[in-house]
Write a protein that holds these residues in place. Structure first.
Motif, PDB file in Angstrom:
ATOM      1  N   UNK A 184     -74.831  -3.078  46.566  1.00  0.00           N
ATOM      2  CA  UNK A 184     -74.670  -4.527  46.720  1.00  0.00           C
ATOM      3  C   UNK A 184     -75.502  -5.042  47.895  1.00  0.00           C
ATOM      4  N   UNK A 185     -75.513  -4.305  49.003  1.00  0.00           N
ATOM      5  CA  UNK A 185     -76.322  -4.706  50.170  1.00  0.00           C
ATOM      6  C   UNK A 185     -77.804  -4.700  49.830  1.00  0.00           C
ATOM      7  N   UNK A 186     -78.225  -3.695  49.057  1.00  0.00           N
ATOM      8  CA  UNK A 186     -79.639  -3.600  48.680  1.00  0.00           C
ATOM      9  C   UNK A 186     -80.062  -4.789  47.824  1.00  0.00           C
ATOM     10  N   UNK A 187     -79.251  -5.149  46.830  1.00  0.00           N
ATOM     11  CA  UNK A 187     -79.616  -6.263  45.963  1.00  0.00           C
ATOM     12  C   UNK A 187     -79.538  -7.595  46.707  1.00  0.00           C
ATOM     13  N   UNK A 188     -78.651  -7.683  47.685  1.00  0.00           N
ATOM     14  CA  UNK A 188     -78.611  -8.870  48.533  1.00  0.00           C
ATOM     15  C   UNK A 188     -79.926  -9.042  49.287  1.00  0.00           C
ATOM     16  N   UNK A 189     -80.454  -7.940  49.816  1.00  0.00           N
ATOM     17  CA  UNK A 189     -81.734  -7.998  50.541  1.00  0.00           C
ATOM     18  C   UNK A 189     -82.890  -8.328  49.609  1.00  0.00           C
ATOM     19  N   UNK A 190     -82.860  -7.765  48.405  1.00  0.00           N
ATOM     20  CA  UNK A 190     -83.913  -8.054  47.426  1.00  0.00           C
ATOM     21  C   UNK A 190     -83.941  -9.539  47.089  1.00  0.00           C
ATOM     22  N   UNK A 191     -82.768 -10.143  46.934  1.00  0.00           N
ATOM     23  CA  UNK A 191     -82.685 -11.569  46.597  1.00  0.00           C
ATOM     24  C   UNK A 191     -83.161 -12.451  47.751  1.00  0.00           C
ATOM     25  N   UNK A 192     -82.854 -12.054  48.973  1.00  0.00           N
ATOM     26  CA  UNK A 192     -83.145 -12.897  50.139  1.00  0.00           C
ATOM     27  C   UNK A 192     -84.550 -12.706  50.697  1.00  0.00           C
ATOM     28  N   UNK A 193     -85.183 -11.583  50.376  1.00  0.00           N
ATOM     29  CA  UNK A 193     -86.481 -11.245  50.968  1.00  0.00           C
ATOM     30  C   UNK A 193     -87.422 -10.778  49.862  1.00  0.00           C
ATOM     31  N   UNK A 194     -88.391 -11.623  49.502  1.00  0.00           N
ATOM     32  CA  UNK A 194     -89.281 -11.324  48.375  1.00  0.00           C
ATOM     33  C   UNK A 194     -90.102 -10.060  48.585  1.00  0.00           C
ATOM     34  N   UNK A 195     -90.313  -9.700  49.849  1.00  0.00           N
ATOM     35  CA  UNK A 195     -91.172  -8.543  50.128  1.00  0.00           C
ATOM     36  C   UNK A 195     -90.364  -7.265  50.363  1.00  0.00           C
TER      37      UNK A 195
END
Length: 234
Positions: A184-195
């Motif tokens: 869940x933390x990983x997908x949160x970062x993917x959504x918030x940070x395009x790079x």
């Protein structure tokens, strides 16, 4: 004993990671399969389904869509996975999921969908179908089988997937590699940070896909060995 060892080569589309894999299986028969409403060959007309997703108050995205089915002509499990790379992929992965489910229903003549405690996954995908105006109703196309509920019916107690796998002597490759909370933390970062996806080590992407694939492949092995393993422990 079933050892879930899976090759992790995968490709990438312009928008999402797409991975397909075929796994040889042996000695599959309906003798020990779960008898669902009098049908011991439902597994031949079934897809085995699991999502990794991100929810914050409401469903935000599908991180990984994972499905497999048993091709009884070739005696192989055929796995398909889609994984997002950034927030622009949120709608695309939903569209790919719909296309996959439609293909399974229409071309492959699958009419069962098998999960383990699948209500949360259904809630997420149905919410996102509605949010993005994608016309697909899982309930219209598939009869649902939840292995956790089937276990509860026979044993009068609840069980988690990992403990059920132990009962079936299923051994995962790199068993302690990832947790749902970390996903869940990983997908949160993917959504918030395009790079973020470009900075993510390849090994981490592999672990996420392996975790999801082992979930759906495990469901197949549990289903076709249900009677032998469940009733020997009652």
């Amino acid at each position: 004993m079933y050892v879930l060892y899976i090759d992790l080569s995968f490709g990438k589309s312009d928008k999402v990671i797409i991975r397909e894999n075929e796994i040889d299986v042996k000695d599959v028969s309906s003798v020990d399969a779960l008898n669902f409403q009098g049908d011991k060959e439902a597994y031949k007309r079934a897809i085995f389904f699991d999502l990794e997703h991100y929810i914050y108050k409401k469903p935000i995205c599908i991180g990984v869509f994972g499905c497999c089915y048993y091709d009884y002509d070739t005696n192989k499990i055929k796995v398909t996975q889609y994984m997002i790379e950034n927030k622009k992929d949120v709608r695309e992965i939903i569209l790919l999921s719909k296309k996959y489910l439609e293909k399974m229903y229409r071309s492959e003549e699958k009419d069962y969908i098998i999960t383990f405690s699948g209500n949360n996954d259904y809630t997420v995908i149905n919410y996102l179908f509605k949010k993005y105006n994608i016309d697909f109703d899982i309930d219209v196309h598939f009869d649902k089988i939840d292995l956790q509920k089937e276990y509860e019916k026979e044993n009068k107690t609840c069980i988690g997937l990992k403990n059920l796998e132990k009962q079936f002597n299923i051994i995962r490759q790199d068993e302690n590699m990832i947790s749902g909370q970390n996903l869940a933390k990983t997908f949160s970062r993917i959504i918030k940070d395009d790079d973020y996806i470009n900075r993510m080590p390849e090994n981490k992407k592999n672990k996420i896909l392996l975790y999801n694939e082992q979930d759906v492949v495990s469901l197949f092995h549990i289903y076709v060995n249900w009677f032998k393993s469940i009733h020997s422990n009652i």
